[in-house]
Design a protein around this motif. Structure first.
Motif, PDB file in Angstrom:
ATOM      1  N   ASP A 157      24.743  -0.277  -7.019  1.00  0.00           N
ATOM      2  CA  ASP A 157      26.216  -0.185  -7.055  1.00  0.00           C
ATOM      3  C   ASP A 157      26.794  -1.250  -7.994  1.00  0.00           C
ATOM      4  OD1 ASP A 157      26.158   1.850  -5.240  1.00  0.00           O
ATOM      5  OD2 ASP A 157      26.648   0.594  -3.512  1.00  0.00           O
ATOM      6  N   LEU A 158      26.248  -2.464  -7.887  1.00  0.00           N
ATOM      7  CA  LEU A 158      26.720  -3.566  -8.726  1.00  0.00           C
ATOM      8  C   LEU A 158      26.472  -3.261 -10.203  1.00  0.00           C
ATOM      9  CD1 LEU A 158      27.786  -6.429  -9.210  1.00  0.00           C
ATOM     10  CD2 LEU A 158      25.485  -7.282  -8.743  1.00  0.00           C
ATOM     11  N   MET A 159      25.259  -2.798 -10.521  1.00  0.00           N
ATOM     12  CA  MET A 159      24.940  -2.503 -11.920  1.00  0.00           C
ATOM     13  C   MET A 159      25.782  -1.338 -12.443  1.00  0.00           C
ATOM     14  SD  MET A 159      23.100  -4.979 -12.412  1.00  0.00           S
ATOM     15  CE  MET A 159      22.870  -4.715 -14.166  1.00  0.00           C
ATOM     16  N   ASN A 160      26.093  -0.399 -11.556  1.00  0.00           N
ATOM     17  CA  ASN A 160      26.977   0.714 -11.913  1.00  0.00           C
ATOM     18  C   ASN A 160      28.360   0.203 -12.283  1.00  0.00           C
ATOM     19  OD1 ASN A 160      26.359   3.335 -12.220  1.00  0.00           O
ATOM     20  ND2 ASN A 160      26.868   3.954 -10.121  1.00  0.00           N
ATOM     21  N   THR A 161      28.880  -0.707 -11.447  1.00  0.00           N
ATOM     22  CA  THR A 161      30.197  -1.296 -11.701  1.00  0.00           C
ATOM     23  C   THR A 161      30.199  -2.049 -13.030  1.00  0.00           C
ATOM     24  OG1 THR A 161      30.588  -1.524  -9.327  1.00  0.00           O
ATOM     25  CG2 THR A 161      31.970  -2.857 -10.769  1.00  0.00           C
ATOM     26  N   ILE A 162      29.135  -2.819 -13.271  1.00  0.00           N
ATOM     27  CA  ILE A 162      29.032  -3.574 -14.524  1.00  0.00           C
ATOM     28  C   ILE A 162      29.029  -2.618 -15.725  1.00  0.00           C
ATOM     29  CG2 ILE A 162      27.470  -5.025 -15.914  1.00  0.00           C
ATOM     30  CD1 ILE A 162      26.730  -6.447 -13.236  1.00  0.00           C
ATOM     31  N   ARG A 163      28.303  -1.504 -15.580  1.00  0.00           N
ATOM     32  CA  ARG A 163      28.269  -0.504 -16.670  1.00  0.00           C
ATOM     33  C   ARG A 163      29.652   0.091 -16.924  1.00  0.00           C
ATOM     34  NH1 ARG A 163      22.896   0.472 -15.099  1.00  0.00           N
ATOM     35  NH2 ARG A 163      23.516   1.774 -13.333  1.00  0.00           N
ATOM     36  N   LEU A 164      30.375   0.399 -15.846  1.00  0.00           N
ATOM     37  CA  LEU A 164      31.731   0.966 -15.982  1.00  0.00           C
ATOM     38  C   LEU A 164      32.684  -0.026 -16.650  1.00  0.00           C
ATOM     39  CD1 LEU A 164      32.105   2.738 -12.514  1.00  0.00           C
ATOM     40  CD2 LEU A 164      32.036   3.872 -14.745  1.00  0.00           C
ATOM     41  N   VAL A 165      32.587  -1.297 -16.240  1.00  0.00           N
ATOM     42  CA  VAL A 165      33.436  -2.346 -16.829  1.00  0.00           C
ATOM     43  C   VAL A 165      33.109  -2.482 -18.313  1.00  0.00           C
ATOM     44  CG1 VAL A 165      33.882  -4.841 -16.861  1.00  0.00           C
ATOM     45  CG2 VAL A 165      33.822  -3.620 -14.683  1.00  0.00           C
ATOM     46  N   ARG A 166      31.821  -2.470 -18.627  1.00  0.00           N
ATOM     47  CA  ARG A 166      31.386  -2.622 -20.018  1.00  0.00           C
ATOM     48  C   ARG A 166      31.893  -1.458 -20.877  1.00  0.00           C
ATOM     49  NH1 ARG A 166      25.505  -2.761 -19.838  1.00  0.00           N
ATOM     50  NH2 ARG A 166      25.561  -4.940 -19.213  1.00  0.00           N
ATOM     51  N   ARG A 167      31.911  -0.280 -20.281  1.00  0.00           N
ATOM     52  CA  ARG A 167      32.314   0.913 -21.024  1.00  0.00           C
ATOM     53  C   ARG A 167      33.810   0.912 -21.345  1.00  0.00           C
ATOM     54  NH1 ARG A 167      30.591   5.685 -17.722  1.00  0.00           N
ATOM     55  NH2 ARG A 167      28.579   4.644 -17.920  1.00  0.00           N
ATOM     56  N   SER A 168      34.629   0.463 -20.369  1.00  0.00           N
ATOM     57  CA  SER A 168      36.069   0.670 -20.549  1.00  0.00           C
ATOM     58  C   SER A 168      36.927  -0.595 -20.623  1.00  0.00           C
ATOM     59  CB  SER A 168      36.599   1.547 -19.413  1.00  0.00           C
ATOM     60  OG  SER A 168      36.273   0.974 -18.167  1.00  0.00           O
ATOM     61  N   LEU A 169      36.459  -1.714 -20.050  1.00  0.00           N
ATOM     62  CA  LEU A 169      37.340  -2.880 -19.944  1.00  0.00           C
ATOM     63  C   LEU A 169      36.831  -4.130 -20.661  1.00  0.00           C
ATOM     64  CD1 LEU A 169      38.097  -2.452 -16.138  1.00  0.00           C
ATOM     65  CD2 LEU A 169      39.740  -2.070 -17.982  1.00  0.00           C
ATOM     66  N   ASN A 170      35.512  -4.281 -20.746  1.00  0.00           N
ATOM     67  CA  ASN A 170      34.937  -5.514 -21.322  1.00  0.00           C
ATOM     68  C   ASN A 170      33.603  -5.164 -21.990  1.00  0.00           C
ATOM     69  OD1 ASN A 170      33.995  -8.057 -21.928  1.00  0.00           O
ATOM     70  ND2 ASN A 170      33.975  -8.819 -19.826  1.00  0.00           N
ATOM     71  N   THR A 171      33.686  -4.722 -23.227  1.00  0.00           N
ATOM     72  CA  THR A 171      32.492  -4.188 -23.921  1.00  0.00           C
ATOM     73  C   THR A 171      31.423  -5.241 -24.176  1.00  0.00           C
ATOM     74  OG1 THR A 171      33.652  -4.542 -26.025  1.00  0.00           O
ATOM     75  CG2 THR A 171      33.748  -2.321 -25.083  1.00  0.00           C
ATOM     76  N   LYS A 172      31.788  -6.538 -24.129  1.00  0.00           N
ATOM     77  CA  LYS A 172      30.811  -7.580 -24.448  1.00  0.00           C
ATOM     78  C   LYS A 172      30.078  -8.126 -23.211  1.00  0.00           C
ATOM     79  CE  LYS A 172      33.963 -11.568 -24.439  1.00  0.00           C
ATOM     80  NZ  LYS A 172      34.901 -11.047 -23.472  1.00  0.00           N
ATOM     81  N   LEU A 173      30.378  -7.581 -22.040  1.00  0.00           N
ATOM     82  CA  LEU A 173      29.771  -8.101 -20.805  1.00  0.00           C
ATOM     83  C   LEU A 173      28.258  -7.896 -20.793  1.00  0.00           C
ATOM     84  CD1 LEU A 173      30.456  -9.361 -17.994  1.00  0.00           C
ATOM     85  CD2 LEU A 173      30.551  -7.023 -17.103  1.00  0.00           C
ATOM     86  N   GLU A 174      27.524  -8.985 -20.541  1.00  0.00           N
ATOM     87  CA  GLU A 174      26.058  -8.929 -20.526  1.00  0.00           C
ATOM     88  C   GLU A 174      25.526  -9.428 -19.186  1.00  0.00           C
ATOM     89  OE1 GLU A 174      24.748 -11.375 -23.723  1.00  0.00           O
ATOM     90  OE2 GLU A 174      25.264  -9.910 -25.280  1.00  0.00           O
ATOM     91  N   LEU A 175      24.249  -9.135 -18.947  1.00  0.00           N
ATOM     92  CA  LEU A 175      23.577  -9.693 -17.763  1.00  0.00           C
ATOM     93  C   LEU A 175      22.994 -11.046 -18.159  1.00  0.00           C
ATOM     94  CD1 LEU A 175      22.615  -9.323 -14.833  1.00  0.00           C
ATOM     95  CD2 LEU A 175      20.567  -8.206 -15.735  1.00  0.00           C
ATOM     96  N   GLU A 176      23.507 -12.118 -17.561  1.00  0.00           N
ATOM     97  CA  GLU A 176      23.017 -13.473 -17.843  1.00  0.00           C
ATOM     98  C   GLU A 176      21.621 -13.664 -17.276  1.00  0.00           C
ATOM     99  OE1 GLU A 176      22.944 -17.026 -19.512  1.00  0.00           O
ATOM    100  OE2 GLU A 176      24.804 -15.883 -19.596  1.00  0.00           O
ATOM    101  N   GLY A 177      21.445 -13.210 -16.033  1.00  0.00           N
ATOM    102  CA  GLY A 177      20.152 -13.353 -15.390  1.00  0.00           C
ATOM    103  C   GLY A 177      20.244 -13.061 -13.905  1.00  0.00           C
ATOM    104  N   VAL A 178      19.069 -12.918 -13.293  1.00  0.00           N
ATOM    105  CA  VAL A 178      18.977 -12.655 -11.856  1.00  0.00           C
ATOM    106  C   VAL A 178      18.209 -13.807 -11.237  1.00  0.00           C
ATOM    107  CG1 VAL A 178      18.113 -11.063 -10.099  1.00  0.00           C
ATOM    108  CG2 VAL A 178      19.020 -10.167 -12.246  1.00  0.00           C
TER     109      VAL A 178
END
Length: 252
Positions: A157-178
């Motif tokens: 769910d979290l990764m889905n949300t991150i993908r949606l944000v990246r697509r429409s609101l913040n195209t530069k958002l990356e995964l820093e790390g886990v």
């Protein structure tokens, strides 16, 4: 320009605030200019840095009111803090009526970004509007994952949300790390979870793991990061190692 990192996992009790406080302190000790932005209404990161969470000026007044961000920042020995207070609890509802509601935190932090090397945002345990604001403000996302049975639940769910944000609101958002937290390497379950997390996030899991450590859970009640509370504890060593690994990754 400072890098903004949101520390996110909608599951509660996985070590988000602990990581936010102790990574801020460890990087400050390493000579970096760091700001902790507490965007969780519980304000645990605020008190964990030794700041009074009944402050009259905090991130709520910056985002919803007209207080400039630099007027609300509190300086501590372990890093600067944009505190949270209980007013933030109602912000999720108030934000709904505002224009460009998902980018209000980004605007608030823009004015102080140049003052810091890193800004860490401690997010609430949900994927609602406050967390969405953090994801829109951030350059990257750091995800703490508990070394326990339900660890991977909700991560999709979290990764889905991150993908949606990246697509429409913040195209530069990356995964820093886990980051694996509350880890007990003596159990087969913890090792199994670690393997699954590495499989799920290939190349993105920190080599440093944060152990389950009593001293780490005691430190917040004293209003101190672990390095100030018990520098020789396994928890303190883990966050010092994480800070070094985090910095090393910035140069690649």
């Amino acid at each position: 320009m400072g890098k903004i990192v949101a520390i996110v996992n909608q599951k509660g009790g996985v070590g988000k605030t602990t990581t936010c406080v102790n990574l801020t302190a460890a990087l400050t000790e390493a000579g970096k200019r760091v700001l902790l932005c507490d965007f969780d209404p519980q304000a645990n990161a605020t008190s964990g840095m030794g700041v009074d969470k009944t402050v009259s000026k905090g991130i709520y007044e910056v985002v919803i009111g007209d207080v400039p961000a630099d007027h609300a920042i509190v300086q501590t020995r372990w890093g600067d803090v944009l505190p949270s207070n209980k007013a933030l609890a109602g912000a999720g509802v108030e934000l709904i009526a505002l224009e460009q509601r998902e980018s209000l935190l980004r605007k608030a932090l823009a004015s102080v970004r140049d003052m810091y090397d890193f800004i860490f945002i401690d997010c609430p345990p949900s994927l609602e509007l406050l967390t969405l604001n953090a994801l829109c403000a951030a350059d990257s996302v750091l995800v703490p994952v508990q070394g326990e049975y339900y660890a991977l639940e909700g991560l999709s769910d979290l990764m889905n949300t991150i993908r949606l944000v990246r697509r429409s609101l913040n195209t530069k958002l990356e995964l820093e790390g886990v980051l694996l937290t509350m880890f007990d390497g003596r159990t087969n379950l913890a090792l199994q979870v670690a393997e699954e997390v590495k499989h799920y996030f290939p190349g993105n899991v920190y080599a440093t793991v944060v152990p389950r450590n009593v001293r780490l859970s005691e430190a917040p009640s004293h209003g101190k990061p672990i390095a100030a509370y018990d520098r020789t504890s396994r928890g303190a060593e883990a966050y010092t190692a994480l800070a070094a690994e985090f910095l090393k990754r910035q140069t690649h």
